[in-house]
Design an enzyme around this catalytic site. Structure first.
Site, PDB file in Angstrom:
ATOM      1  N   ARG A   1       0.848  -1.193   0.000  1.00 32.83           N
ATOM      2  CA  ARG A   1       0.000   0.000   0.000  1.00 32.83           C
ATOM      3  C   ARG A   1       0.883   1.242   0.000  1.00 32.83           C
ATOM      4  O   ARG A   1       1.060   1.920   1.009  1.00 32.83           O
ATOM      5  CB  ARG A   1      -0.955  -0.041   1.189  1.00 32.83           C
ATOM      6  CG  ARG A   1      -2.106  -1.008   0.904  1.00 32.83           C
ATOM      7  CD  ARG A   1      -3.107  -1.088   2.009  1.00 32.83           C
ATOM      8  NE  ARG A   1      -4.367  -1.640   1.492  1.00 32.83           N
ATOM      9  CZ  ARG A   1      -5.378  -2.002   2.265  1.00 32.83           C
ATOM     10  NH1 ARG A   1      -5.298  -1.857   3.566  1.00 32.83           N
ATOM     11  NH2 ARG A   1      -6.469  -2.496   1.726  1.00 32.83           N
TER      12      ARG A   1
ATOM     13  N   GLN B   1      -1.239   2.292  -5.792  1.00 35.60           N
ATOM     14  CA  GLN B   1      -2.648   2.489  -5.463  1.00 35.60           C
ATOM     15  C   GLN B   1      -3.585   1.954  -6.533  1.00 35.60           C
ATOM     16  O   GLN B   1      -4.629   1.377  -6.227  1.00 35.60           O
ATOM     17  CB  GLN B   1      -2.930   3.976  -5.224  1.00 35.60           C
ATOM     18  CG  GLN B   1      -2.466   4.474  -3.878  1.00 35.60           C
ATOM     19  CD  GLN B   1      -2.795   5.940  -3.659  1.00 35.60           C
ATOM     20  OE1 GLN B   1      -2.956   6.693  -4.617  1.00 35.60           O
ATOM     21  NE2 GLN B   1      -2.892   6.354  -2.416  1.00 35.60           N
TER      22      GLN B   1
ATOM     23  N   ASP C   1      -4.251  -1.799  -6.077  1.00 36.07           N
ATOM     24  CA  ASP C   1      -4.638  -2.240  -4.737  1.00 36.07           C
ATOM     25  C   ASP C   1      -6.003  -2.921  -4.759  1.00 36.07           C
ATOM     26  O   ASP C   1      -7.039  -2.293  -4.580  1.00 36.07           O
ATOM     27  CB  ASP C   1      -4.635  -1.031  -3.798  1.00 36.07           C
ATOM     28  CG  ASP C   1      -4.869  -1.404  -2.349  1.00 36.07           C
ATOM     29  OD1 ASP C   1      -5.142  -2.583  -2.068  1.00 36.07           O
ATOM     30  OD2 ASP C   1      -4.786  -0.506  -1.493  1.00 36.07           O
TER      31      ASP C   1
ATOM     32  N   SER D   1      -8.232  -2.738  -1.518  1.00 35.51           N
ATOM     33  CA  SER D   1      -9.025  -1.517  -1.385  1.00 35.51           C
ATOM     34  C   SER D   1     -10.201  -1.492  -2.353  1.00 35.51           C
ATOM     35  O   SER D   1     -11.329  -1.150  -1.968  1.00 35.51           O
ATOM     36  CB  SER D   1      -8.144  -0.275  -1.608  1.00 35.51           C
ATOM     37  OG  SER D   1      -7.225  -0.131  -0.552  1.00 35.51           O
TER      38      SER D   1
ATOM     39  N   TYR E   1      -1.625  -0.964   9.029  1.00 34.50           N
ATOM     40  CA  TYR E   1      -2.493  -2.031   9.514  1.00 34.50           C
ATOM     41  C   TYR E   1      -2.581  -1.994  11.036  1.00 34.50           C
ATOM     42  O   TYR E   1      -1.698  -1.487  11.724  1.00 34.50           O
ATOM     43  CB  TYR E   1      -1.963  -3.401   9.070  1.00 34.50           C
ATOM     44  CG  TYR E   1      -2.027  -3.627   7.588  1.00 34.50           C
ATOM     45  CD1 TYR E   1      -3.224  -3.969   6.963  1.00 34.50           C
ATOM     46  CD2 TYR E   1      -0.887  -3.505   6.797  1.00 34.50           C
ATOM     47  CE1 TYR E   1      -3.282  -4.185   5.591  1.00 34.50           C
ATOM     48  CE2 TYR E   1      -0.935  -3.715   5.425  1.00 34.50           C
ATOM     49  CZ  TYR E   1      -2.139  -4.059   4.832  1.00 34.50           C
ATOM     50  OH  TYR E   1      -2.193  -4.271   3.479  1.00 34.50           O
TER      51      TYR E   1
END
Length: 377
Positions: A124, A129, A132, A135, A232
């Site tokens: 991440r 992005q 990902d 997500s 996280y």
């Protein structure tokens, strides 16, 4: 010579998504690939074979034909033993491998000499992005969780003022404020609910409040350090969990809907809602457990079932929520994969630079060995 990319039908039970769309077929061809799609690949996402053909993909009649000569296999879930056996040594597989749990698949990929990338391991970072998948899919799962809750809830979400009287708004509590949790908050707010949320990561407080919800947590010293450098949640101490459970337990008792989304990579999902919490809720309340495929956040939740407890609380535990919005989920996932392949298709050739920080983080098997340290350990 172009890179031969193959996409086969998903064969895991309940998987409706697909790894390529007509839009991304065109993008892959522009990168220097040919694309072969097994017949029926897109049906769960409302994509007929004719749409793939119109985008200049070859539609193969079966798995064997789709994989003949393939340099790269794109999947949503990990490939089956049949698919792995049909791949040539040195071929590349890109999928959500669920490598911590799907040990047999990882072993088969290693034995076959396949280089496999787990999209769940894409780091991440800003550069990644667009790749990902956690997500992109969690965003849809958070939205769908609220829809599932609304379907199970016997009342409306917004406050309604009528000539016959006022209908009170639903109280929604979101536990775990990652991408799924944030979207659940936003969706519940759009539907008119009064929303609260909790998470052990201090950075989420501002995010929750920016969406118009109230943040609930024990904000002590451990809470202030409860987040990894990668963003996280860290496992929390038993002492902290007891304090947090006392606070959230009292809060849960007053809620109409609870949505749980808490996951820790490589570990079983933490239990956030106990049987005592469930027993404290009023009849007609609803709990939606998004973490059920990793063991679940809610005691009494059963995979793919709605359990109504003795006190009239519905515990909803659906698998693969993004798959319930398959057309959108596939579109986003396919774009994630296309961006990932852009790292390894150069001038029509397959070039694996395993020193690239993204590829290095995501590689699971390579050269007949398990290459990912976390999976290997």
């Amino acid at each position: 010579m172009a890179v031969a990319v193959a996409v086969t039908r998903e064969r895991r039970e309940g998987e409706t998504r697909c790894a390529v769309t007509p839009e991304t077929v065109k993008k892959l061809i522009a990168l220097g690939a040919t694309v072969t799609v097994e017949a029926g690949t897109g049906l769960g996402s409302s994509i007929p074979d004719a749409d793939y053909a119109a985008a200049d993909a070859t539609v193969a009649k079966d798995t064997k034909a789709a994989l003949a000569g393939a340099d790269v296999l794109l999947k949503v879930r990990g490939p089956t033993a049949q698919e792995i056996s049909a791949l040539k040594p040195g071929a590349v597989v890109v999928a959500m491998l669920d490598a911590y749990r799907e040990k047999d698949t990882v072993e088969a990929l290693k034995t076959a000499g396949v280089t496999a990338f787990g999209m769940e391991f894409v780091p991440r970072i800003t550069r990644a992005q667009v790749m990902d998948v956690l997500s992109s899919q969690a965003n849809l799962a958070g939205y769908r969780a609220v829809i599932e809750a609304a379907n199970a809830y016997g009342r409306g979400f917004p406050m309604m003022m009528t000539a016959a009287g006022t209908v009170a708004p639903a109280k929604v509590f979101v536990m775990g404020v990652g991408v799924a949790g944030l979207q659940a908050i936003a969706t519940a707010r759009r539907l008119g609910a009064v929303v609260t949320a909790t998470d052990v990561r201090p950075a989420t407080k501002e995010q929750v409040e920016s969406l118009g919800a109230k943040f609930i947590a024990v904000e002590d010293e451990e809470f202030a350090n409860a987040q990894t450098a990668g963003g996280y949640a860290k496992p929390m101490s038993a002492e902290y969990m007891a304090k947090q459970a006392a606070l959230t337990g009292e809060h849960i008792r007053k809620q109409d809907i609870v949505i749980t989304t808490a996951l820790i990579p490589g570990r079983a999902a933490p239990v956030l809602v106990t049987a005592d919490h469930v027993a404290s809720m009023k009849p007609g309340s609803v709990i939606v457990d998004l973490a059920i495929e990793n063991g679940g956040n809610v005691q009494g939740a059963r995979l793919n079932e709605t359990t109504v407890t003795a006190n009239g609380v519905a515990i909803v535990a659906p698998a693969n929520l993004p798959g319930r919005i398959a057309a959108d989920a596939s579109a986003l996932y396919a774009r994630n994969l296309t961006a990932f392949l852009d790292l390894m298709i150069k001038d029509g050739a397959l070039v694996l630079d395993l020193e690239d920080e993204i590829l290095k983080a995501a590689v699971v098997t390579h050269g007949g060995a398990v290459a990912h340290e976390g999976v290997r350990g």
